[in-house]
Write a protein that holds these residues in place. Structure first.
Motif, PDB file in Angstrom:
ATOM      1  N   GLY A  40       0.827  -1.203   0.000  1.00  0.00           N
ATOM      2  CA  GLY A  40       0.000   0.000   0.000  1.00  0.00           C
ATOM      3  C   GLY A  40       0.851   1.239   0.000  1.00  0.00           C
ATOM      4  N   PRO A  41       0.269   2.393  -0.330  1.00  0.00           N
ATOM      5  CA  PRO A  41       1.013   3.660  -0.335  1.00  0.00           C
ATOM      6  C   PRO A  41       1.437   4.044   1.078  1.00  0.00           C
ATOM      7  CG  PRO A  41      -1.150   3.880  -1.397  1.00  0.00           C
ATOM      8  CD  PRO A  41      -1.149   2.579  -0.684  1.00  0.00           C
ATOM      9  N   ASN A  42       2.233   5.102   1.179  1.00  0.00           N
ATOM     10  CA  ASN A  42       2.582   5.652   2.490  1.00  0.00           C
ATOM     11  C   ASN A  42       1.307   6.001   3.252  1.00  0.00           C
ATOM     12  OD1 ASN A  42       5.358   5.550   2.090  1.00  0.00           O
ATOM     13  ND2 ASN A  42       5.404   7.553   1.102  1.00  0.00           N
ATOM     14  N   GLY A  43       1.258   5.621   4.529  1.00  0.00           N
ATOM     15  CA  GLY A  43       0.098   5.942   5.355  1.00  0.00           C
ATOM     16  C   GLY A  43      -1.100   5.038   5.139  1.00  0.00           C
ATOM     17  N   ALA A  44      -0.900   3.924   4.426  1.00  0.00           N
ATOM     18  CA  ALA A  44      -2.026   3.039   4.136  1.00  0.00           C
ATOM     19  C   ALA A  44      -2.483   2.230   5.347  1.00  0.00           C
ATOM     20  CB  ALA A  44      -1.665   2.076   2.996  1.00  0.00           C
ATOM     21  N   ALA A 209      -2.262  -8.702  -0.182  1.00  0.00           N
ATOM     22  CA  ALA A 209      -3.398  -7.815   0.091  1.00  0.00           C
ATOM     23  C   ALA A 209      -2.938  -6.398  -0.196  1.00  0.00           C
ATOM     24  CB  ALA A 209      -3.865  -7.943   1.531  1.00  0.00           C
ATOM     25  N   ILE A 210      -3.655  -5.700  -1.062  1.00  0.00           N
ATOM     26  CA  ILE A 210      -3.367  -4.294  -1.334  1.00  0.00           C
ATOM     27  C   ILE A 210      -4.271  -3.456  -0.452  1.00  0.00           C
ATOM     28  CG2 ILE A 210      -3.428  -2.463  -3.064  1.00  0.00           C
ATOM     29  CD1 ILE A 210      -2.684  -4.532  -5.151  1.00  0.00           C
ATOM     30  N   ILE A 211      -3.654  -2.638   0.412  1.00  0.00           N
ATOM     31  CA  ILE A 211      -4.430  -1.855   1.361  1.00  0.00           C
ATOM     32  C   ILE A 211      -4.189  -0.370   1.150  1.00  0.00           C
ATOM     33  CG2 ILE A 211      -4.346  -3.762   3.015  1.00  0.00           C
ATOM     34  CD1 ILE A 211      -2.439  -2.151   4.717  1.00  0.00           C
ATOM     35  N   ASP A 212      -5.197   0.411   1.457  1.00  0.00           N
ATOM     36  CA  ASP A 212      -5.106   1.867   1.372  1.00  0.00           C
ATOM     37  C   ASP A 212      -6.137   2.456   2.325  1.00  0.00           C
ATOM     38  OD1 ASP A 212      -4.210   4.326   0.583  1.00  0.00           O
ATOM     39  OD2 ASP A 212      -5.232   4.347  -1.356  1.00  0.00           O
ATOM     40  N   ILE A 240      -1.631   0.800  -8.983  1.00  0.00           N
ATOM     41  CA  ILE A 240      -2.055   2.129  -9.425  1.00  0.00           C
ATOM     42  C   ILE A 240      -3.551   2.150  -9.724  1.00  0.00           C
ATOM     43  CG2 ILE A 240      -1.851   3.838 -11.274  1.00  0.00           C
ATOM     44  CD1 ILE A 240       0.457   3.913  -9.324  1.00  0.00           C
ATOM     45  N   SER A 241      -4.045   1.067 -10.322  1.00  0.00           N
ATOM     46  CA  SER A 241      -5.466   0.983 -10.643  1.00  0.00           C
ATOM     47  C   SER A 241      -6.331   1.070  -9.389  1.00  0.00           C
ATOM     48  CB  SER A 241      -5.750  -0.330 -11.380  1.00  0.00           C
ATOM     49  OG  SER A 241      -7.142  -0.518 -11.573  1.00  0.00           O
ATOM     50  N   LEU A 242      -5.860   0.464  -8.301  1.00  0.00           N
ATOM     51  CA  LEU A 242      -6.652   0.404  -7.070  1.00  0.00           C
ATOM     52  C   LEU A 242      -6.451   1.613  -6.162  1.00  0.00           C
ATOM     53  CD1 LEU A 242      -6.121  -3.366  -6.202  1.00  0.00           C
ATOM     54  CD2 LEU A 242      -8.276  -2.310  -6.876  1.00  0.00           C
ATOM     55  N   THR A 243      -5.229   2.139  -6.113  1.00  0.00           N
ATOM     56  CA  THR A 243      -4.931   3.190  -5.141  1.00  0.00           C
ATOM     57  C   THR A 243      -4.792   4.573  -5.775  1.00  0.00           C
ATOM     58  OG1 THR A 243      -2.517   2.877  -5.277  1.00  0.00           O
ATOM     59  CG2 THR A 243      -3.725   1.524  -3.693  1.00  0.00           C
ATOM     60  N   GLY A 244      -4.767   4.624  -7.121  1.00  0.00           N
ATOM     61  CA  GLY A 244      -4.706   5.909  -7.810  1.00  0.00           C
ATOM     62  C   GLY A 244      -3.306   6.454  -7.944  1.00  0.00           C
TER      63      GLY A 244
END
Length: 251
Positions: A40-44, A209-212, A240-244
């Motif tokens: 996940g991105p930073n802060g996810a 697991a992709i988390i955001d 990118i598709s999921l988290t933008g």
């Protein structure tokens, strides 16, 4: 037949003074012997989730179990079967590599010839034996990262938590670390892993697991996530598709 080793059920975490939940109604199951990636991105919420699973912070609400044990009833038993490798170096800079590892090994209840042999064997495997009597503050980032890893696995943990285990290291160190982790996994250690290296995660993890924003956006094998996302050729496309594409800079 598979057996779950970690079960997370409707877990929430909100820090004091925070406006939003860092972990928001998260539920997941990790099976024995998986290499489970939390991406996940930073802060996810990745590190917050790991910190709860390691017993470092308490959830706001929700439950979880490790090897069917809970911290409120079996904290000491859980600590015996988990290994933790934090993103920040958890080493004493003025001690040598071997002194650090002998100390951490003794904290796990290891001692004597068995501990000494285990330390030397692992240092040798990770290419560090000839530097074992050098102080940590003389080591490169990749060398410190490898010693940091050894400190978390001396007691042969059943579950190993890794927070960015290859961040800031050279390609050679990264390859050595990943190959060693694969060997540990082949011997039965379940691995929970966070990373920003998506190509590394795609090759390394058996499930992801992709988390955001504290929530799980997608979960599955790398191949299933890629094939299930339109126009995705790799895990980065899925991510990118999921988290933008929005930047996640934070102060």
């Amino acid at each position: 037949m598979t057996n779950s080793i970690i079960e997370v059920n409707q877990l929430y975490k909100k820090y004091k003074e925070a406006d939003d939940f860092s972990v928001n109604n998260m539920s997941l199951v990790v099976e024995e012997k998986e290499i489970f990636g939390l991406l996940g991105p930073n802060g996810a919420g990745k590190t917050t989730l790991l910190s709860m699973l390691c017993g470092l912070i308490k959830p706001t609400s929700g439950t979880f179990a490790i090897n069917h044990l809970t911290y409120d009833k079996n904290a000491n038993d859980i600590k015996k079967i988990i290994g933790v490798v934090p993103q920040e170096y958890a080493l004493y800079p003025t001690l040598t590599a071997k002194e650090n590892l002998m100390y951490f090994g003794s904290m796990y209840g290891l001692k004597g010839k068995d501990l000494n042999k285990k330390v030397d064997k692992t240092l040798e495997y990770l290419g560090l034996l000839k530097f074992s009597n050098k102080k940590i503050d003389t080591f490169s980032g990749g060398m410190k990262r490898r010693v940091n890893l050894i400190a978390g696995i001396l007691h042969n943990p059943k579950v190993l938590f890794l927070d960015e285990p290859t961040v800031g290291v050279d390609v050679q160190s990264k390859n050595v670390i990943i190959e060693y982790l694969k060997e540990l996994n082949s011997k039965g250690t379940t691995i929970i892993y966070t990373s920003h290296h998506l190509s590394e995660a795609q090759d390394f993890c058996t499930k992801i697991a992709i988390i955001d924003r504290g929530k799980i956006y997608a979960e599955g094998t790398p191949n299933a996530l890629i094939s299930g996302t339109p126009n995705a050729h790799n895990l980065e496309d899925v991510f990118i598709s999921l988290t933008g594409k929005e930047l996640r800079d934070a102060i």
